[in-house]
Design a protein around this motif. Structure first.
Motif, short mmCIF file in Angstrom:
data_model
loop_
_atom_site.label_atom_id
_atom_site.label_comp_id
_atom_site.label_asym_id
_atom_site.label_seq_id
_atom_site.Cartn_x
_atom_site.Cartn_y
_atom_site.Cartn_z
N LEU A 271 -1.61 13.07 4.22
CA LEU A 271 -1.78 11.77 4.21
C LEU A 271 -1.37 11.14 2.97
O LEU A 271 -0.84 10.02 2.63
N GLY A 272 -2.16 11.99 2.03
CA GLY A 272 -2.12 11.42 0.60
C GLY A 272 -0.51 11.33 0.01
O GLY A 272 -0.20 10.42 -0.61
N ARG A 273 0.10 12.25 0.30
CA ARG A 273 1.52 12.22 0.12
C ARG A 273 2.45 11.32 0.82
O ARG A 273 3.24 10.51 0.22
N LEU A 274 1.96 10.91 2.02
CA LEU A 274 2.65 9.77 2.99
C LEU A 274 2.16 8.45 2.34
O LEU A 274 3.19 7.45 2.15
N PHE A 275 1.09 8.47 1.93
CA PHE A 275 0.39 7.16 1.70
C PHE A 275 1.09 6.93 0.13
O PHE A 275 1.45 5.44 -0.08
N ALA A 276 1.36 7.81 -0.81
CA ALA A 276 1.78 7.60 -1.92
C ALA A 276 3.39 7.04 -1.82
O ALA A 276 3.42 6.25 -2.73
#
Length: 265
Positions: free
Chosen positions: A151-156
């Motif tokens: 999720l962190g990569r997608l959010f970024a």
């Protein structure tokens, strides 16, 4: 004439690609010594049919159904709490990973996100079981750690692609960077954040059921226990419960996404 030459080159390229793929697949079968003849033989089909028949009828006794219901709730709780913690941690790491706090923090946070998501959930579960012991807490931590990286990569990526004009307009009126983010950038990426989080929740429902095989609680631990004792009727009940739970979560996720779209249309 030029078009015919390009078409011929394209066909030749496709043919060479197919030959290369066929050669790699054939070499893989030879290297792994796979015998598909045994798998699709009449004897193998009969054995598989008898094995599947041994699962039926499922155990529908009141006591076992109550245990299965508790396992379903435990699996649901593991996936929900793990996904929620992952969304919070992923957002915290996504802010520097999107380049909002300098190049050094961007590189460091992306390294952390890559590390979190490159380790599979089952490996995280083994590590967390060793750290905190058997049970749903270990499964929740394993789901949270891996999902935070995803999720962190997608959010970024969503934050990097968000339009800058709303936040810049608020900054020009004297708003603080935090308020500009909350009222200018975040509303633009909220639908993506919700969609990503709900999708990962659906995925974590299935993964939470699997994590029980390494002692992380839930339906997976029940299934592993029943299969270990060759209680196939009980295992069938647990498998049906897994399918029902996955279907319910899929339906709930679709309803929440549709409701969000209707409210913000």
């Amino acid at each position: 004439m030029a078009n015919k030459t390009k078409a011929a080159q394209l066909c030749m390229s496709c043919l060479l690609t197919l030959i290369a793929v066929a050669a790699v697949v054939s070499a893989s079968f030879a290297y792994l010594s796979l015998n598909l003849g045994q798998l699709f033989s009449i004897d193998a089909a009969g054995e598989m049919l008898r094995f599947l028949q041994s699962f039926f009828p499922p155990d529908l006794s009141a006591g076992f159904l109550a245990r299965t219901a508790r396992g379903m709730l435990e699996t649901l709780a593991m996936s929900a709490v793990g996904t929620l913690c992952a969304a919070v941690l992923g957002l915290v790491l996504a802010l520097p990973a999107s380049g909002r706090h300098g190049a050094a923090l961007k590189a460091l946070s992306r390294l952390v996100l890559n590390l979190l998501r490159s380790v599979p959930e089952l490996v995280w579960a083994v590590l967390t079981v060793l750290a905190v012991g058997l049970g749903p807490f270990a499964g929740t931590l394993a789901l949270a750690l891996h999902t935070a990286g995803v999720l962190g990569r997608l959010f970024a990526e969503a934050l990097e692609n968000a339009p800058a004009a709303p936040a810049q307009s608020l900054l020009a009126t004297g708003a603080s960077p935090a308020l500009a983010f909350l009222y200018g950038t975040l509303p633009c990426v909220q639908p993506q954040f919700l969609a990503y989080t709900l999708y990962r929740w659906e995925t974590n429902i299935r993964m939470a059921a699997i994590l029980g095989f390494v002692g992380a609680g839930g339906l997976g631990q029940m299934l592993y226990f029943e299969l270990s004792l060759f209680h196939l009727a009980q295992a069938c009940t647990v498998i049906i419960a897994m399918l029902v739970l996955a279907a319910l979560v899929d339906a709930a996720s679709a309803f929440m996404r549709r409701d969000w779209v209707m409210v913000h249309a």
